[in-house]
Design a protein around this motif. Sequence first.
Motif, PDB file in Angstrom:
ATOM      1  N   ARG A  74     -28.477  -7.431  33.031  1.00 33.16           N
ATOM      2  CA  ARG A  74     -29.698  -6.919  33.677  1.00 33.16           C
ATOM      3  C   ARG A  74     -30.935  -7.676  33.198  1.00 33.16           C
ATOM      4  NH1 ARG A  74     -32.011  -0.774  33.397  1.00 33.16           N
ATOM      5  NH2 ARG A  74     -33.694  -1.072  34.867  1.00 33.16           N
ATOM      6  N   LEU A  75     -30.980  -7.962  31.902  1.00 32.23           N
ATOM      7  CA  LEU A  75     -32.114  -8.711  31.356  1.00 32.23           C
ATOM      8  C   LEU A  75     -32.163 -10.114  31.945  1.00 32.23           C
ATOM      9  CD1 LEU A  75     -34.468  -8.841  29.349  1.00 32.23           C
ATOM     10  CD2 LEU A  75     -32.841  -9.637  27.644  1.00 32.23           C
ATOM     11  N   ARG A  76     -31.002 -10.773  32.062  1.00 28.02           N
ATOM     12  CA  ARG A  76     -30.984 -12.118  32.661  1.00 28.02           C
ATOM     13  C   ARG A  76     -31.464 -12.068  34.100  1.00 28.02           C
ATOM     14  NH1 ARG A  76     -26.043 -12.919  29.694  1.00 28.02           N
ATOM     15  NH2 ARG A  76     -24.898 -12.128  31.493  1.00 28.02           N
ATOM     16  N   THR A  77     -31.045 -11.052  34.846  1.00 23.87           N
ATOM     17  CA  THR A  77     -31.479 -10.907  36.237  1.00 23.87           C
ATOM     18  C   THR A  77     -32.989 -10.707  36.307  1.00 23.87           C
ATOM     19  OG1 THR A  77     -29.360  -9.910  36.791  1.00 23.87           O
ATOM     20  CG2 THR A  77     -31.152  -9.575  38.360  1.00 23.87           C
ATOM     21  N   LEU A  78     -33.508  -9.852  35.448  1.00 26.76           N
ATOM     22  CA  LEU A  78     -34.960  -9.619  35.433  1.00 26.76           C
ATOM     23  C   LEU A  78     -35.727 -10.869  35.039  1.00 26.76           C
ATOM     24  CD1 LEU A  78     -35.152  -6.033  33.906  1.00 26.76           C
ATOM     25  CD2 LEU A  78     -35.665  -6.722  36.250  1.00 26.76           C
ATOM     26  N   GLU A  79     -35.189 -11.632  34.078  1.00 29.66           N
ATOM     27  CA  GLU A  79     -35.854 -12.879  33.687  1.00 29.66           C
ATOM     28  C   GLU A  79     -35.863 -13.866  34.838  1.00 29.66           C
ATOM     29  OE1 GLU A  79     -33.716 -14.136  30.228  1.00 29.66           O
ATOM     30  OE2 GLU A  79     -35.020 -13.034  28.856  1.00 29.66           O
ATOM     31  N   GLN A  80     -34.750 -13.958  35.567  1.00 25.75           N
ATOM     32  CA  GLN A  80     -34.705 -14.857  36.721  1.00 25.75           C
ATOM     33  C   GLN A  80     -35.687 -14.415  37.792  1.00 25.75           C
ATOM     34  OE1 GLN A  80     -30.602 -14.776  37.850  1.00 25.75           O
ATOM     35  NE2 GLN A  80     -29.952 -16.172  36.215  1.00 25.75           N
ATOM     36  N   GLN A  81     -35.778 -13.119  38.040  1.00 31.91           N
ATOM     37  CA  GLN A  81     -36.736 -12.614  39.024  1.00 31.91           C
ATOM     38  C   GLN A  81     -38.164 -12.896  38.583  1.00 31.91           C
ATOM     39  OE1 GLN A  81     -35.792  -8.481  39.467  1.00 31.91           O
ATOM     40  NE2 GLN A  81     -34.042  -8.856  40.822  1.00 31.91           N
TER      41      GLN A  81
END
Length: 125
Positions: A74-81
């Motif tokens: 989830r953190l990686r997804t948020l960082e990408q967003q």
Amino acid sequence: MEATQKSESARRRRAWLPWGLLVGAVVLATSGAWAGSRSISALVERNGQLEREAAESEAHVAELQALRESQSRRLRTLEQQHQAAQAALATTTATCTTPPDSAQVRPEPRRAAKASVRGKKVARR
């Protein structure tokens, strides 16, 4: 006679002495075995309890690891967003701040007209 009575009573005491010691040793051994069996059963029960707690702990650790992996994804997804949003913002601000070539040099016509009117008003007075 007295001597024979004394010797007979001494003989009776001596005859009971080994049996009394044997009974005492048996009672002592029995009580020791009973206490030992209770101690062993308590240890076996405690061992079972510790094994159950260890199994629960391992299950909890597995849950926490799964949760950690989920949070990491989830953190990686948020960082990408976030990075995509910042890149979009940077391109948007870059296109909005660069003026077209024709508007770079020319002043506004109204400002030029106002400046000339002010000059005329000052001259009339």
